[in-house]
Write an enzyme that holds these catalytic residues in place. Structure first.
Site, PDB file in Angstrom:
ATOM      1  NE  ARG A  28      34.736 -72.598  10.054  1.00 43.66           N
ATOM      2  CZ  ARG A  28      35.345 -71.565  10.317  1.00 43.66           C
ATOM      3  NH1 ARG A  28      34.924 -70.559  10.427  1.00 43.66           N
ATOM      4  NH2 ARG A  28      36.776 -71.678  10.276  1.00 43.66           N
ATOM      5  NE  ARG A  32      41.131 -74.602  13.338  1.00 42.87           N
ATOM      6  CZ  ARG A  32      41.468 -73.668  13.840  1.00 42.87           C
ATOM      7  NH1 ARG A  32      42.553 -73.143  14.234  1.00 42.87           N
ATOM      8  NH2 ARG A  32      40.426 -72.548  13.826  1.00 42.87           N
ATOM      9  NE  ARG A  41      45.166 -77.815   8.057  1.00 40.80           N
ATOM     10  CZ  ARG A  41      46.205 -77.219   8.138  1.00 40.80           C
ATOM     11  NH1 ARG A  41      47.316 -77.791   7.791  1.00 40.80           N
ATOM     12  NH2 ARG A  41      46.267 -76.113   9.174  1.00 40.80           N
ATOM     13  CG  ASP A  77      38.112 -69.476   4.518  1.00 40.13           C
ATOM     14  OD1 ASP A  77      38.037 -70.085   5.666  1.00 40.13           O
ATOM     15  OD2 ASP A  77      38.646 -68.378   4.460  1.00 40.13           O
ATOM     16  CE1 TYR A 152      38.929 -62.270   8.671  1.00 39.29           C
ATOM     17  CE2 TYR A 152      36.580 -62.583   7.399  1.00 39.29           C
ATOM     18  CZ  TYR A 152      37.517 -62.638   8.656  1.00 39.29           C
ATOM     19  OH  TYR A 152      37.267 -63.297   9.700  1.00 39.29           O
TER      20      TYR A 152
HETATM   21  O1  1CP Z   1      32.576 -77.328   7.691  1.00 38.91           O
HETATM   22  C1  1CP Z   1      33.871 -76.513   7.265  1.00 38.91           C
HETATM   23  O2  1CP Z   1      34.812 -76.182   8.053  1.00 38.91           O
HETATM   24  C2  1CP Z   1      33.683 -75.864   5.960  1.00 38.91           C
HETATM   25  C3  1CP Z   1      34.471 -74.979   5.610  1.00 38.91           C
HETATM   26  C4  1CP Z   1      34.705 -73.531   5.952  1.00 38.91           C
HETATM   27  C5  1CP Z   1      33.642 -72.511   6.343  1.00 38.91           C
HETATM   28  C6  1CP Z   1      32.388 -72.867   5.916  1.00 38.91           C
HETATM   29  C7  1CP Z   1      35.966 -73.235   6.532  1.00 38.91           C
HETATM   30  C8  1CP Z   1      37.030 -74.105   6.619  1.00 38.91           C
HETATM   31  N1  1CP Z   1      35.710 -71.981   6.787  1.00 38.91           N
HETATM   32  C9  1CP Z   1      34.591 -71.455   6.425  1.00 38.91           C
HETATM   33  C10 1CP Z   1      33.824 -70.031   6.390  1.00 38.91           C
HETATM   34  C11 1CP Z   1      34.453 -68.867   7.134  1.00 38.91           C
HETATM   35  N2  1CP Z   1      35.962 -68.621   6.907  1.00 38.91           N
HETATM   36  C12 1CP Z   1      33.757 -67.711   7.593  1.00 38.91           C
HETATM   37  C13 1CP Z   1      32.544 -67.636   7.723  1.00 38.91           C
HETATM   38  C14 1CP Z   1      31.942 -68.351   9.046  1.00 38.91           C
HETATM   39  C15 1CP Z   1      32.146 -68.136  10.262  1.00 38.91           C
HETATM   40  O3  1CP Z   1      32.051 -66.778  10.937  1.00 38.91           O
HETATM   41  O4  1CP Z   1      32.896 -68.596  11.166  1.00 38.91           O
HETATM   42  C16 1CP Z   1      35.128 -66.950   8.160  1.00 38.91           C
HETATM   43  C17 1CP Z   1      34.869 -65.703   8.861  1.00 38.91           C
HETATM   44  C18 1CP Z   1      36.335 -67.434   7.781  1.00 38.91           C
HETATM   45  C19 1CP Z   1      37.534 -66.899   7.815  1.00 38.91           C
HETATM   46  C20 1CP Z   1      38.535 -67.898   8.589  1.00 38.91           C
HETATM   47  N3  1CP Z   1      39.073 -68.704   7.869  1.00 38.91           N
HETATM   48  C21 1CP Z   1      38.791 -67.997  10.019  1.00 38.91           C
HETATM   49  C22 1CP Z   1      38.550 -67.130  11.003  1.00 38.91           C
HETATM   50  C23 1CP Z   1      39.364 -65.783  11.157  1.00 38.91           C
HETATM   51  C24 1CP Z   1      38.739 -64.988  12.121  1.00 38.91           C
HETATM   52  O5  1CP Z   1      38.446 -63.771  11.518  1.00 38.91           O
HETATM   53  O6  1CP Z   1      38.918 -65.111  13.277  1.00 38.91           O
HETATM   54  C25 1CP Z   1      39.729 -68.835  10.061  1.00 38.91           C
HETATM   55  C26 1CP Z   1      40.448 -69.566  11.322  1.00 38.91           C
HETATM   56  C27 1CP Z   1      39.734 -69.890   8.918  1.00 38.91           C
HETATM   57  C28 1CP Z   1      40.705 -70.710   8.462  1.00 38.91           C
HETATM   58  C29 1CP Z   1      40.003 -72.066   8.321  1.00 38.91           C
HETATM   59  N4  1CP Z   1      38.867 -72.253   7.289  1.00 38.91           N
HETATM   60  C30 1CP Z   1      38.385 -73.549   7.440  1.00 38.91           C
HETATM   61  C31 1CP Z   1      39.127 -74.074   8.479  1.00 38.91           C
HETATM   62  C32 1CP Z   1      38.807 -75.690   8.892  1.00 38.91           C
HETATM   63  C33 1CP Z   1      40.158 -73.166   8.906  1.00 38.91           C
HETATM   64  C34 1CP Z   1      41.391 -73.561   9.956  1.00 38.91           C
HETATM   65  C35 1CP Z   1      42.454 -73.890   9.365  1.00 38.91           C
HETATM   66  C36 1CP Z   1      43.290 -75.100   9.715  1.00 38.91           C
HETATM   67  O7  1CP Z   1      43.145 -76.110   9.411  1.00 38.91           O
HETATM   68  O8  1CP Z   1      44.204 -74.702  10.480  1.00 38.91           O
END
Ligand code: 1CP
Length: 349
Positions: A28, A32, A41, A77, A152
């Site tokens: 990740r 943020r 953002r 995502d 999900y």
């Molecule tokens: O480096 C990177 O950030 C690459 C992009 C990336 C990846 C690989 C994002 C951006 N999300 C993910 C994978 C992801 N998304 C996973 C698998 C990895 C892990 O377990 O951490 C999962 C479960 C998600 C689902 C998700 N999307 C969550 C978690 C929700 C929960 O169940 O608690 C969240 C917060 C998101 C939104 C999201 N995705 C990515 C970002 C940067 C964000 C935050 C959005 C923002 O800017 O407000």
């Protein structure tokens, strides 16, 4: 090393080949905790950012400009490809589904992804990143694993225990299996399409598989993963990474999955994961993201402990055992990345 070999250090480590240093990236890493991400953002919402290739490419490259990472990961995502499959998703900031999949009819109505037609913007973003990324760095494409997406879809959002999803599995086993198969086929095709567009490696994130007991894993998930990895293997030569988060107890059941690298969370030492997997495969991981909040000396000592744990593995890619926390100081990330390179430059391990 063969001078004519154009593959990156990251790909070589994934394949268990000799490397000039241990490659490192941060799970990740685009997101943020980076001020430049937060700034961007403020001008664009998350969904628009993921669907606009120039913006997605720019965010993907942000950590690459700041740190000496050996790999970038596409800014997207795991929920991004679901909309064209008939499942709408909002981000607040985690995924929220206005209409979760709670009936057998809806589970069977989810349709298979056709990546080129359904998510052309993702493939376009990959081409844009690859054209700008320095050639020594790898680009990782990714998708959500079938069970994690299932969680999900049925739960309707994040959860502590995904009880709605896990009970649906038992109440509607056939419809659940059909949905898992659709997700597995779709994500396999999605990874192949990302490799075709220029991703150098592809990774399947299974954030919630660790909630399953061995029997339900074997019954519901293993056959779907086996087919998905076989499809990816047939569709591309690039290294394939699987991250079964908190999946330590399931590793011995995962040995026969056809992929190159297991990403390991921090709750299991790498050498123990290796023993459970039967050896011979590269591992990725597995620093606890909380270590980034300690004083620099403690952080670097924790990194050294991971490197020592990785000695004797077929290959090692240094990373966190899960995603970086958004409150992390980027200065600590720079320290960590440089330290891993310096420590391993004479030879990995
Ligand atoms: O480096 C990177 O950030 C690459 C992009 C990336 C990846 C690989 C994002 C951006 N999300 C993910 C994978 C992801 N998304 C996973 C698998 C990895 C892990 O377990 O951490 C999962 C479960 C998600 C689902 C998700 N999307 C969550 C978690 C929700 C929960 O169940 O608690 C969240 C917060 C998101 C939104 C999201 N995705 C990515 C970002 C940067 C964000 C935050 C959005 C923002 O800017 O407000």
């Amino acid at each position: 090393m063969n001078a004519s070999d154009t593959s990156t250090v990251f790909e070589r480590a994934a394949r268990g080949l000799p490397v000039p240093h241990t490659p490192v990236w941060i799970m990740r890493q685009a997101g943020r905790y980076l001020p430049e991400y937060r700034k961007l953002r403020r001008t664009v919402d998350f969904v628009t950012a993921t669907r606009t290739p120039e913006i997605a490419a720019r965010i993907t490259l942000q950590p690459m400009q700041r740190f000496e990472m050996d790999a970038s990961i596409l800014f997207s995502d795991i929920m991004t490809p679901l909309d064209p499959m008939g499942v709408s998703v909002d981000f607040k900031p985690g995924p929220v589904l206005p209409e979760p999949v709670r009936t057998p009819e809806r589970a069977r109505a989810v349709r298979e992804l056709v990546p080129e037609a359904d998510v052309p913007f993702v493939l376009e973003a990959i081409r844009a990143v690859r054209s700008e990324l320095r050639p020594e760095a790898a680009l990782i494409g990714f998708a959500g694993a079938p069970f994690t997406l299932f969680c999900y879809l049925v739960e309707g959002g994040g959860s502590k225990d995904f009880m709605t999803a896990r009970s649906f599995l038992r109440r509607e086993p056939e419809a659940s299996q059909a949905l898992l198969r659709t997700l597995g086929r779709s994500m396999a095709r999605y990874l192949v399409a990302q490799a075709g567009a220029g991703a150098d490696a592809v990774m399947l994130f299974d954030s919630w598989v660790g909630m399953l007991g061995p029997e339900s894993y074997r019954r519901f998930v293993h056959p779907v993963l086996k087919e998905a990895f076989a499809t990816v293997r047939a569709g591309t030569d690039c290294p394939v990474i699987y991250f079964p988060n908190r999946g330590g107890a399931l590793l011995s059941s995962m040995r026969d999955l056809d992929m190159d690298v297991f990403a390991v969370d921090w709750t299991l030492p790498l050498h123990r994961a290796d023993a459970r997997l039967g050896g011979g495969r590269a591992l990725q991981g597995n620093l606890d993201p909380a270590e980034l909040f300690g004083p620099p000396e403690a952080l670097l000592a924790a990194a050294d402990a991971v490197l020592a744990d990785a000695e004797g593995l077929a290959g090692h890619i240094f990373s966190l055992g899960h995603g970086i926390d958004r409150r992390t100081d980027p200065g600590q990330v720079a320290r960590l990345v440089d330290h891993v390179h310096e420590r391993t430059r004479a030879g990995p391990g």
